[in-house]
Write an enzyme that holds these catalytic residues in place. Structure first.
Site, PDB file in Angstrom:
ATOM      1  N   ASP A 146       0.853  -1.184   0.000  1.00  0.00           N
ATOM      2  CA  ASP A 146       0.000   0.000   0.000  1.00  0.00           C
ATOM      3  C   ASP A 146       0.890   1.236   0.000  1.00  0.00           C
ATOM      4  O   ASP A 146       2.013   1.212   0.535  1.00  0.00           O
ATOM      5  CB  ASP A 146      -0.897   0.017   1.238  1.00  0.00           C
ATOM      6  CG  ASP A 146      -2.035  -1.002   1.158  1.00  0.00           C
ATOM      7  OD1 ASP A 146      -2.467  -1.332   0.037  1.00  0.00           O
ATOM      8  OD2 ASP A 146      -2.495  -1.450   2.224  1.00  0.00           O
TER       9      ASP A 146
ATOM     10  N   ASP B 240      -7.079  -1.539  -4.612  1.00  0.00           N
ATOM     11  CA  ASP B 240      -8.139  -1.191  -3.653  1.00  0.00           C
ATOM     12  C   ASP B 240      -9.113  -0.179  -4.257  1.00  0.00           C
ATOM     13  O   ASP B 240     -10.334  -0.288  -4.083  1.00  0.00           O
ATOM     14  CB  ASP B 240      -7.543  -0.627  -2.367  1.00  0.00           C
ATOM     15  CG  ASP B 240      -6.657  -1.609  -1.638  1.00  0.00           C
ATOM     16  OD1 ASP B 240      -6.854  -2.829  -1.791  1.00  0.00           O
ATOM     17  OD2 ASP B 240      -5.753  -1.148  -0.905  1.00  0.00           O
TER      18      ASP B 240
END
EC number: 3.4.23.36
Length: 169
Positions: A122, A141
């Site tokens: 991330d 995401d």
């Protein structure tokens, strides 16, 4: 091949594009940053390299490692189910088809990370006024969230059309 042209599978290029963009951005971050390095882009947005061993919002991240295989199995099941749904969806159902393909590409991107690294990479890090710091996320995401929005929008529009049809009869 005929089934491919007339179903949601005709849009599989979108899922592949999401997967490629997701992996390119993650590789760039891993090559340019050390873990936890952060670069401020604006007062509310940073690029911050983190590992997510859990699911959304780092759910179950500190659970001892079993969650890697659990979330891997869920991603594989989701990919199989989404591919089946795409094969059953008519190509003309554009919003639903786009939604399924966005979710498929995002699921594949995060699945690759789990299988290859044991965690999801991330790096998109936002601070939201009156809330604080939002958990870091990635392109996969974003695609999953946008895809879910498309699926919900399609369901809403289909329901609205059904109600209008019922009232006219």
């Amino acid at each position: 091949m005929n089934k491919f042209k007339h179903t949601g599978l005709a849009w599989i290029w979108l899922a592949i594009l999401v997967l490629i963009l997701d992996q390119i951005t993650k590789i760039a971050v891993m090559q340019q940053f050390e873990l936890y390095d952060s670069v401020q882009i604006t007062s509310y947005f940073n690029l911050t390299y983190v590992h997510n061993y859990g699911a959304a919002f780092s759910f179950l991240a500190d659970s001892g490692g079993w969650q890697r295989w659990f979330f891997t199995a869920i991603a594989v099941a989701a990919i199989i189910l989404l591919t089946y749904w795409l094969a059953q969806t008519e190509r003309k159902q554009k919003i639903l088809t786009v939604g399924f393909n966005l979710i498929l590409g995002g699921a594949a991107g995060n699945l690759y990370d789990r299988a290859a690294y044991g965690y999801v990479v991330d790096f998109l890090d936002f601070t939201i006024p009156l809330y604080g710091r939002w958990p870091a996320f990635n392109i996969a995401d974003m695609a999953i969230v946008m895809g879910a929005g498309c699926v919900l929008l399609d369901a809403f529009l289909a329901n609205k059309e059904q109600v209008a049809h019922d009232k006219s009869n």
